[in-house]
Scaffold this motif. Structure first.
Motif, mmCIF file in Angstrom:
data_model
loop_
_atom_site.group_PDB
_atom_site.id
_atom_site.type_symbol
_atom_site.label_atom_id
_atom_site.label_comp_id
_atom_site.label_asym_id
_atom_site.label_seq_id
_atom_site.Cartn_x
_atom_site.Cartn_y
_atom_site.Cartn_z
ATOM 1 N N ALA A 34 0.827 -1.202 0.000
ATOM 2 C CA ALA A 34 0.000 0.000 0.000
ATOM 3 C C ALA A 34 0.865 1.257 0.000
ATOM 4 C CB ALA A 34 -0.932 -0.007 1.212
ATOM 5 N N GLU A 35 1.961 1.224 0.755
ATOM 6 C CA GLU A 35 2.869 2.375 0.775
ATOM 7 C C GLU A 35 3.524 2.572 -0.592
ATOM 8 O OE1 GLU A 35 3.414 4.623 3.089
ATOM 9 O OE2 GLU A 35 2.245 3.737 4.736
ATOM 10 N N TYR A 36 3.721 1.488 -1.328
ATOM 11 C CA TYR A 36 4.283 1.576 -2.681
ATOM 12 C C TYR A 36 3.210 1.918 -3.716
ATOM 13 C CZ TYR A 36 8.849 -0.374 -1.406
ATOM 14 O OH TYR A 36 10.097 -0.566 -0.872
ATOM 15 N N GLY A 37 1.953 1.980 -3.291
ATOM 16 C CA GLY A 37 0.877 2.269 -4.222
ATOM 17 C C GLY A 37 0.495 1.089 -5.087
ATOM 18 N N LEU A 38 0.775 -0.125 -4.617
ATOM 19 C CA LEU A 38 0.477 -1.335 -5.379
ATOM 20 C C LEU A 38 -0.761 -2.022 -4.815
ATOM 21 C CD1 LEU A 38 4.117 -2.741 -5.587
ATOM 22 C CD2 LEU A 38 2.876 -1.532 -7.382
ATOM 23 N N GLY A 76 7.948 -15.216 1.745
ATOM 24 C CA GLY A 76 8.419 -14.720 3.028
ATOM 25 C C GLY A 76 8.443 -13.212 3.131
ATOM 26 N N ALA A 77 8.058 -12.709 4.307
ATOM 27 C CA ALA A 77 7.951 -11.267 4.514
ATOM 28 C C ALA A 77 9.272 -10.546 4.308
ATOM 29 C CB ALA A 77 7.413 -10.988 5.919
ATOM 30 N N GLY A 78 10.353 -11.083 4.863
ATOM 31 C CA GLY A 78 11.649 -10.422 4.737
ATOM 32 C C GLY A 78 12.141 -10.369 3.310
ATOM 33 N N ILE A 79 12.006 -11.479 2.583
ATOM 34 C CA ILE A 79 12.453 -11.532 1.190
ATOM 35 C C ILE A 79 11.601 -10.604 0.333
ATOM 36 C CG2 ILE A 79 12.724 -13.038 -0.824
ATOM 37 C CD1 ILE A 79 13.256 -15.331 1.141
ATOM 38 N N ILE A 80 10.295 -10.587 0.601
ATOM 39 C CA ILE A 80 9.409 -9.705 -0.159
ATOM 40 C C ILE A 80 9.777 -8.244 0.082
ATOM 41 C CG2 ILE A 80 7.028 -8.868 -0.336
ATOM 42 C CD1 ILE A 80 6.120 -11.769 0.161
ATOM 43 N N ALA A 81 10.072 -7.898 1.336
ATOM 44 C CA ALA A 81 10.446 -6.509 1.649
ATOM 45 C C ALA A 81 11.690 -6.091 0.879
ATOM 46 C CB ALA A 81 10.669 -6.356 3.147
ATOM 47 N N GLU A 82 12.698 -6.964 0.817
ATOM 48 C CA GLU A 82 13.916 -6.651 0.072
ATOM 49 C C GLU A 82 13.628 -6.577 -1.428
ATOM 50 O OE1 GLU A 82 16.855 -5.907 1.285
ATOM 51 O OE2 GLU A 82 16.432 -6.318 3.404
ATOM 52 N N TYR A 83 12.807 -7.479 -1.912
ATOM 53 C CA TYR A 83 12.451 -7.507 -3.330
ATOM 54 C C TYR A 83 11.744 -6.215 -3.739
ATOM 55 C CZ TYR A 83 9.724 -8.857 -7.489
ATOM 56 O OH TYR A 83 9.125 -8.914 -8.735
ATOM 57 N N LEU A 84 10.805 -5.769 -2.919
ATOM 58 C CA LEU A 84 10.089 -4.538 -3.245
ATOM 59 C C LEU A 84 11.007 -3.329 -3.192
ATOM 60 C CD1 LEU A 84 6.717 -5.139 -1.345
ATOM 61 C CD2 LEU A 84 7.095 -5.208 -3.817
ATOM 62 N N ASP A 85 11.924 -3.313 -2.234
ATOM 63 C CA ASP A 85 12.854 -2.186 -2.163
ATOM 64 C C ASP A 85 13.770 -2.161 -3.387
ATOM 65 O OD1 ASP A 85 14.151 0.034 -0.470
ATOM 66 O OD2 ASP A 85 15.853 -1.253 -0.968
ATOM 67 N N GLU A 86 14.224 -3.333 -3.806
ATOM 68 C CA GLU A 86 15.120 -3.411 -4.954
ATOM 69 C C GLU A 86 14.426 -3.060 -6.268
ATOM 70 O OE1 GLU A 86 16.610 -7.358 -4.740
ATOM 71 O OE2 GLU A 86 18.019 -6.929 -3.125
ATOM 72 N N THR A 87 13.146 -3.414 -6.378
ATOM 73 C CA THR A 87 12.435 -3.202 -7.644
ATOM 74 C C THR A 87 11.624 -1.910 -7.686
ATOM 75 O OG1 THR A 87 10.558 -4.533 -6.848
ATOM 76 C CG2 THR A 87 12.281 -5.675 -8.115
ATOM 77 N N GLY A 89 11.895 0.605 -4.747
ATOM 78 C CA GLY A 89 12.316 1.526 -3.694
ATOM 79 C C GLY A 89 12.699 2.906 -4.166
ATOM 80 N N LEU A 90 13.432 2.996 -5.250
ATOM 81 C CA LEU A 90 13.893 4.289 -5.742
ATOM 82 C C LEU A 90 12.732 5.216 -6.091
ATOM 83 C CD1 LEU A 90 16.915 3.281 -8.003
ATOM 84 C CD2 LEU A 90 16.980 4.426 -5.766
ATOM 85 N N ALA A 91 11.619 4.641 -6.488
ATOM 86 C CA ALA A 91 10.465 5.453 -6.880
ATOM 87 C C ALA A 91 9.859 6.211 -5.701
ATOM 88 C CB ALA A 91 9.401 4.570 -7.528
ATOM 89 N N LEU A 92 10.130 5.743 -4.482
ATOM 90 C CA LEU A 92 9.587 6.419 -3.305
ATOM 91 C C LEU A 92 10.404 7.633 -2.895
ATOM 92 C CD1 LEU A 92 8.417 3.534 -0.946
ATOM 93 C CD2 LEU A 92 7.062 4.909 -2.516
ATOM 94 N N ALA A 93 11.612 7.763 -3.441
ATOM 95 C CA ALA A 93 12.488 8.904 -3.150
ATOM 96 C C ALA A 93 12.672 9.062 -1.640
ATOM 97 C CB ALA A 93 11.938 10.174 -3.787
#
Length: 243
Positions: A34-38, A76-87, A89-93
């Motif tokens: 939701a924070e990523y707007g997805l 997994g929550a941790g892997i998903i969090a890293e995946y979302l940041d990598e794919t 994350g930059l868009a959130l500035a």
């Protein structure tokens, strides 16, 4: 709770989130998204049923799992969090949920792991298992009446974790520092399931309560506050933003 299930592969540009509405790890990922707007397509999984199609996505048989075109299975929550940041994350500035500084990242990851591992094992997992999951499990799957001893220990441990959250909230603007981070979403996800059940002693720590009121008031939290369990209404504080 939704009963939607699907064995279909992800459509192009469509994300599926295999979750359980009251799994705190799943809730963490829903807050992240939701924070990523997805807005993923939600697929509810009752992990105790060990559905073959779900086990093919995550042999560990645990929620959450993300499926989308560019990555067939992110478990997994941790892997998903890293995946979302990598794919994404930059868009959130400046609103990125994982800081740029390595030292700040360590603190966010430390706290996120604390809530997902220590708080989960000691408190939220037994609360959800005994009070929610057992309602839907057969005897062979481990269902039955709640274990009073397990619930008593979980509630005692929850007080300890609430005090730690309050200590962090008193010392910092957000739990890991000056910015909202994955750590805040992790803590909030775990507290949210306990709050639904009415097991959080909010009057014992005003700093934890005030921090949770801030994060619960975010638009990204609204979907969670609309979740309910048939025959088990939420506590009075659950959807109250001014509790």
């Amino acid at each position: 709770m939704s009963a939607r299930r699907s064995n279909a592969p992800a459509k192009q540009n469509l994300m599926y989130l295999h979750h359980h509405p009251f799994c705190p790890h799943s809730r963490f990922v829903r807050l992240l998204l939701a924070e990523y707007g997805l807005e993923p397509e939600l697929v509810e999984e009752r992990v105790w049923e060990r559905r073959p199609g779900f086990l093919a996505l995550n042999p560990a048989g645990e929620t959450p799992v993300i499926v989308e075109e560019q990555c067939a299975s992110v478990p997994g929550a941790g892997i998903i969090a890293e995946y979302l940041d990598e794919t994404r994350g930059l868009a959130l500035a400046d609103h990125r949920l994982l800081p740029e500084s390595p030292g700040e990242r360590v603190e966010v990851r430390r706290l996120t792991a604390w809530f997902h591992e220590k708080m989960y094992v000691e408190s939220t997992e037994p609360l959800v298992r005994e009070r929610i999951h057992k309602r839907y499990m057969t005897r062979q799957q481990g269902g039955g009446p709640p274990d009073a001893t397990a619930l008593r220990m979980a509630r005692t441990n929850l007080r300890y974790h609430l005090k730690y959250i309050g200590w962090l909230a008193k010392a910092r603007k957000w739990l890991a520092g000056e910015r909202l981070s994955q750590a805040d979403l992790a803590a909030a996800a775990h507290l949210s399931v306990a709050d639904y059940l009415g097991d959080v002693p909010w009057d014992e720590d005003e700093h934890a309560r005030d921090w949770y009121a801030r994060i619960k008031s975010r638009p990204t939290f609204r979907a969670l506050l609309n979740e309910s369990i048939p025959g088990m209404p939420p506590s009075k504080t659950y959807a109250d933003l001014d509790f």
